[in-house]
Design a protein around this motif. Structure first.
Motif, PDB file in Angstrom:
ATOM      1  N   ALA A 566       0.864  -1.174   0.000  1.00 13.80           N
ATOM      2  CA  ALA A 566       0.000   0.000   0.000  1.00 13.80           C
ATOM      3  C   ALA A 566       0.895   1.217   0.000  1.00 13.80           C
ATOM      4  N   GLY A 567       0.435   2.280  -0.648  1.00 20.44           N
ATOM      5  CA  GLY A 567       1.300   3.450  -0.688  1.00 20.44           C
ATOM      6  C   GLY A 567       0.640   4.682  -1.251  1.00 20.44           C
ATOM      7  N   PHE A 568       1.376   5.776  -1.127  1.00 26.50           N
ATOM      8  CA  PHE A 568       0.981   7.086  -1.638  1.00 26.50           C
ATOM      9  C   PHE A 568       2.151   7.649  -2.428  1.00 26.50           C
ATOM     10  N   SER A 569       1.841   8.371  -3.510  1.00 26.05           N
ATOM     11  CA  SER A 569       2.893   9.037  -4.272  1.00 26.05           C
ATOM     12  C   SER A 569       2.356  10.329  -4.855  1.00 26.05           C
ATOM     13  N   ARG A 570       3.252  11.265  -5.070  1.00 24.99           N
ATOM     14  CA  ARG A 570       2.883  12.546  -5.684  1.00 24.99           C
ATOM     15  C   ARG A 570       3.758  12.757  -6.912  1.00 24.99           C
ATOM     16  N   GLY A 571       3.111  13.171  -8.005  1.00 26.88           N
ATOM     17  CA  GLY A 571       3.817  13.513  -9.230  1.00 26.88           C
ATOM     18  C   GLY A 571       3.645  14.987  -9.544  1.00 26.88           C
ATOM     19  N   PHE A 572       4.567  15.515 -10.314  1.00 28.90           N
ATOM     20  CA  PHE A 572       4.598  16.951 -10.587  1.00 28.90           C
ATOM     21  C   PHE A 572       5.041  17.194 -12.015  1.00 28.90           C
ATOM     22  N   LYS A 573       4.343  18.097 -12.684  1.00 28.17           N
ATOM     23  CA  LYS A 573       4.749  18.567 -14.004  1.00 28.17           C
ATOM     24  C   LYS A 573       4.703  20.083 -13.993  1.00 28.17           C
ATOM     25  N   ALA A 574       5.799  20.698 -14.364  1.00 30.18           N
ATOM     26  CA  ALA A 574       5.901  22.157 -14.262  1.00 30.18           C
ATOM     27  C   ALA A 574       4.928  22.848 -15.203  1.00 30.18           C
ATOM     28  N   GLY A 575       4.664  24.106 -14.915  1.00 33.05           N
ATOM     29  CA  GLY A 575       3.861  24.923 -15.809  1.00 33.05           C
ATOM     30  C   GLY A 575       4.651  25.291 -17.051  1.00 33.05           C
ATOM     31  N   GLY A 576       4.042  26.083 -17.898  1.00 29.67           N
ATOM     32  CA  GLY A 576       4.714  26.458 -19.137  1.00 29.67           C
ATOM     33  C   GLY A 576       3.952  27.536 -19.868  1.00 29.67           C
ATOM     34  N   PHE A 577       4.169  27.585 -21.191  1.00 24.72           N
ATOM     35  CA  PHE A 577       3.578  28.631 -22.021  1.00 24.72           C
ATOM     36  C   PHE A 577       2.926  28.003 -23.250  1.00 24.72           C
ATOM     37  N   ASN A 578       1.761  28.509 -23.578  1.00 25.65           N
ATOM     38  CA  ASN A 578       1.085  28.113 -24.802  1.00 25.65           C
ATOM     39  C   ASN A 578       1.824  28.734 -25.979  1.00 25.65           C
ATOM     40  N   LEU A 579       2.427  27.918 -26.804  1.00 27.42           N
ATOM     41  CA  LEU A 579       3.189  28.431 -27.939  1.00 27.42           C
ATOM     42  C   LEU A 579       2.257  28.637 -29.121  1.00 27.42           C
ATOM     43  N   ASP A 580       1.355  29.573 -28.950  1.00 23.12           N
ATOM     44  CA  ASP A 580       0.409  29.976 -29.968  1.00 23.12           C
ATOM     45  C   ASP A 580       0.050  31.432 -29.683  1.00 23.12           C
ATOM     46  N   ARG A 581      -0.581  32.082 -30.629  1.00 14.86           N
ATOM     47  CA  ARG A 581      -0.932  33.492 -30.435  1.00 14.86           C
ATOM     48  C   ARG A 581      -2.042  33.632 -29.397  1.00 14.86           C
ATOM     49  N   GLU A 582      -1.781  34.446 -28.371  1.00 22.73           N
ATOM     50  CA  GLU A 582      -2.791  34.775 -27.377  1.00 22.73           C
ATOM     51  C   GLU A 582      -2.816  36.288 -27.171  1.00 22.73           C
TER      52      GLU A 582
END
Length: 811
Positions: A566-582
């Motif tokens: 039995a266990g617990f884990s945490r994953g993480f993915k950094a933020g970023g930028f939409n590479l399209d016109r905004e």
């Protein structure tokens, strides 16, 4: 509640069967001793060499024999034998998305990184698409399910695909192989391995492949049309390795590889056609298939789809035995380049396109150091990694010669092909625009350039303490720090109609026209590719994200044959930028001064209980688990039919059960394996969740997966060996669109692959007949809104039935 109780009871029943089976195995060893047993699969899921049955996480481990029998040459092929895994590609095969337990990131936007990390020989690959190439000789592939944020780090919040290729050997050997099939398929490959002196061994591998396309494409040209193939295959790849072992204390592995692809890809068929847009396409001289019939595999364009990919890199891994433990260092550098052209409306009308000058280049450097050892009852690991990535994206979407007439007919309900020019002239109070000159062909984006730099570093530790002979506790922590900076420049080739509206309503003509009679028309005339508001300023943004992720797990050996955890884990993915016109910043002096296209980090918290067992004297391996995952700020990429939009969805919940088994049957030479995954991944009902998503199953996430594989080998003469294999995969229905539009649904379907062969017992020669998708199922990988065609969905289809023969010799 009833469904949850039923699943819990099912899981408890299977667990009880495993435990009772273990007792039976202990009392029936005499009968089991004469039986074949299941080979131990060694994995590196915890950055140590361990039996897959000793690792307290849910994983699928597939060795060379299973992979060869299933015809796995890239990560997309792996879905046929791995339950719970989804891999899809869309407008280019380089744009590939992997999902585990329903979680993954749509890959059409290079500003987004996948939630499933792909590692090849210990080296992280920046985008899933790099794993789509021919992987060559495989030793095994590990599918690690759930967050792997301690040892594998960022961008593994949903899981990891850990690919291990065949390494050099200190015995001479080699192979030659030729494959030939329908669609004029040809693939030639070979390898050589052996020693150079007493301390160095090398391995060379090369392959070249060609295939005609799966889609019949009608291309409209001046003076007529022509027929051609799309989704062709044309590549070559090379890998050189050296294994250096100067002593029992030091071992080094060096790898250099190069892959080149030059293919005609990827067109889309009409998955669902709306009568209105189809009529408009016909009115401007174009063509679509109406009504839609995906099984015909027929597509239309007025420009070709070209795809060129170059991928190469180098890595060096050293394992050094020291008095306190083993020091491992991995140094890697990679360069990945892609160029493509595209007809983005996927019709033979000249509406919009990507011309030459569209490219992506990702260069990455990684340096990782780990120290592992055992001190008493403590198995410990500490390490760190630093990475640097440079990404350059060049993009240019332009309007075709038919765009103004098409838009005019659409805006006037088919009544006036000159509606745009006439309307703008009426606003101007004079004949400002000649017919067709308000939105002329070739106008739009001249060249947008995005330069993104990412620097990441992390420190981590992962340790297992044996409390008793049966009970162990595993704990891991990781600190990750990532900084991204994007500098983007925009260059818009004049679109006279939109330029006029910008003078009338300001740099934000959509907001400026609100409440006027033109409010509904301005957003269509001034699509993002026509607006000049970013040309003077561009983007210059940066962000830093940091996170502590980790895991805590308890493992208990019920006996020698059954382990529960039995266990617990945490994953993480950094933020970023939409590479399209905004266009979302304040306006000053006619330009946007502070547009922010960033999105937040994504985290996953996962709880899991499970068991692993080796029953009846290791004749049967049965593993199972139940999991619950919470995703915060899920990074969702959606194509609206006009542009890509990235948004953070506050909450996703995923829960389910996973079962895997391998059985050495009483029939000599027959092994059967399979798996089942029930995954229910749903958006939350928070106020910030879009109404069209709230409470619904997320896209590309079937609730049920069933896979099975049977392998049979048996000598039929003194020197002949017969082999046969079949594998099948069934998935329940699911929606393929990020916006969950009803027309983007894929019904439940089954895929069946098979292989039968005859060869010499010593492996000197072998002949195999094989087939994939034997029932010729037509299914869509992703359905999407076709450009400016409301209610019409295009579809990127999976491969049709393919078959062929493989000839192989080994020595």
């Amino acid at each position: 509640m009833t469904q949850r109780l039923s699943k819990a009871c099912l899981f408890a029943a299977v667990s009880s069967m495993a435990l009772s089976g273990a007792v039976y195995a202990q009392t029936d060893t005499e009968g089991a001793s004469d039986r074949r047993t299941i080979d131990v699969v060694t994995v590196t899921a915890q950055q140590r060499q361990q039996s897959a049955q000793d690792v307290p996480i849910s994983l699928g481990a597939y060795g060379a024999e299973e992979l060869r029998a299933a015809g796995v040459q890239d990560i997309k092929d792996l879905i046929s034998i791995s339950p719970g895994l989804m891999v899809t590609s869309t407008q280019a095969e380089t744009i590939t998305t992997a999902r585990i337990r329903g979680i993954g990131t749509v890959g059409d936007n290079f500003g987004l990184e996948s939630s499933v990390g792909v590692y090849i020989d210990g080296v992280f690959r920046a985008r899933n698409g790099v794993g789509f190439s021919d992987l060559g000789e495989l030793e095994r592939i590990e599918v690690l399910r759930g967050p792997q944020g301690t040892l594998f780090g960022k961008n593994t919040s949903a899981g990891v695909l850990n690919v291990v290729t065949a390494s050099p050997e200190f015995e001479f050997g080699g192979s030659l192989q030729g494959e030939f099939g329908n669609f004029d398929y040809r693939r030639y490959s070979g390898h050589l391995t052996g020693p150079i002196g007493d301390t160095l061994a090398v391995r060379l591998f090369a392959a070249v492949g060609e295939r005609d396309g799966f889609t019949n494409l009608t291309v409209r040209e001046p003076g007529g049309t022509r027929e051609t193939d799309s989704e062709t295959n044309n590549y070559y790849t090379f890998r050189a390795q050296a294994l250096w072992a100067p002593s029992d204390m030091v071992e080094g592995r060096f790898i250099a590889d190069y892959t080149r692809r030059n293919e005609f890809c990827c067109s889309a068929v009409q998955w669902q056609t709306a009568p209105g847009p189809a009529a408009l396409i016909g009115a401007v001289g174009g063509q679509v298939l109406n009504p839609a019939d995906p099984s015909e595999r027929r597509a239309f364009a007025n420009r070709e789809y070209q795809q060129q990919v170059t991928d190469y890199g180098f890595s060096a891994e050293f394992d050094i035995e020291m008095p306190i433990g083993t020091l491992t260092t991995i140094t890697a550098w990679r360069d990945w380049r892609n160029q493509r052209t595209q007809d983005i409306d996927f019709t033979s009308a000249d509406i919009a396109y990507r011309a030459d000058g569209n490219s992506t280049n990702v260069t990455r450097f990684d340096q990782e150091i780990r120290l592992t050892g055992v001190t008493g009852d403590l198995d410990w690991l500490v390490g760190g990694i630093i990475s640097h990535e440079d990404l350059t994206l060049n993009d240019a979407i332009r309007f075709g010669a038919d765009w103004e007439v098409y838009l005019g007919l659409a805006a006037s309900n088919g009544a006036d092909p000159l509606f745009i020019s006439n309307t703008l002239n009426a606003v101007a109070g004079g004949p400002l625009f000649a017919p067709g000159q308000a939105l002329p062909g070739g106008s739009g984006v001249n060249q947008d350039v995005y330069n993104q730099t990412s620097t990441s570093w992390a420190l981590f530790t992962h340790n297992t303490y044996q409390l008793t002979d049966q009970l162990a506790i595993t704990g891991g922590l990781r600190y990750t720090n990532e900084n991204k900076r994007v500098f983007a420049t925009f260059d818009t080739s004049p679109v006279p109609g939109c330029a006029f509206l910008e003078t009338v309503f300001g740099a934000d003509p959509i907001a400026g026209s609100a409440g006027t009679p033109l409010a509904g028309l301005v957003p269509l005339i001034c699509l993002p590719y026509a607006r000049t508001g970013l040309d003077a300023t561009g983007y210059d943004r940066s962000r830093t994200d940091e996170e502590i992720s980790g895991t805590i797990r308890a493992t208990y050996d019920v006996n020698d044959d059954v382990m529960v955890y039995a266990g617990f884990s945490r994953g993480f993915k950094a933020g970023g930028f939409n590479l399209d016109r905004e266009f979302n910043g304040p306006v000053s002096g006619g330009s946007f001064t502070d547009s922010d296209s960033s999105f937040l980090p994504e985290t996953i918290d996962a709880w899991e209980i499970g068991f692993k067992s080796q029953l009846f004297g290791n004749v049967l391996q049965l593993n199972g688990n139940a999991f619950y995952q919470e995703v915060t700020d899920f990074q969702l990429n959606t194509f609206t039919g006009l542009a890509f939009v990235v948004q953070n969805i506050p909450e996703i919940e995923a829960r389910g059960v996973e079962l895997d088994f391998t059985w050495a049957t009483p029939i000599e030479g027959l092994d059967i394996s399979g798996g089942y995954a029930h995954v229910r991944a749903r958006y939350g009902n928070t106020p910030d969740t879009p109404a069209n998503l709230a409470g619904r199953n997320i896209s590309l996430s079937p609730e049920n997966f069933v896979t099975g594989q049977a392998l049979y080998s048996q000598p039929i003469a003194d020197n002949l060996l017969f082999r046969a294999a079949v594998d099948a995969r069934w998935v329940s229905e699911y929606n393929t669109g990020s916006d969950l539009a009803p027309g983007k649904e894929q019904p439940a379907f089954t895929m069946v692959n098979g292989r039968v062969g005859l060869g010499s017992l010593d492996g000197r020669w072998n002949v195999e007949l094989w087939g994939r998708n034997l029932t010729d199922e037509t299914y869509v990988q992703v359905a999407f809104d076709q450009f400016a065609q409301t209610g019409t969905f295009g579809g990127f289809l999976g491969a049709p039935r393919t078959w062929g023969v493989t000839l192989r010799t080994e020595w």
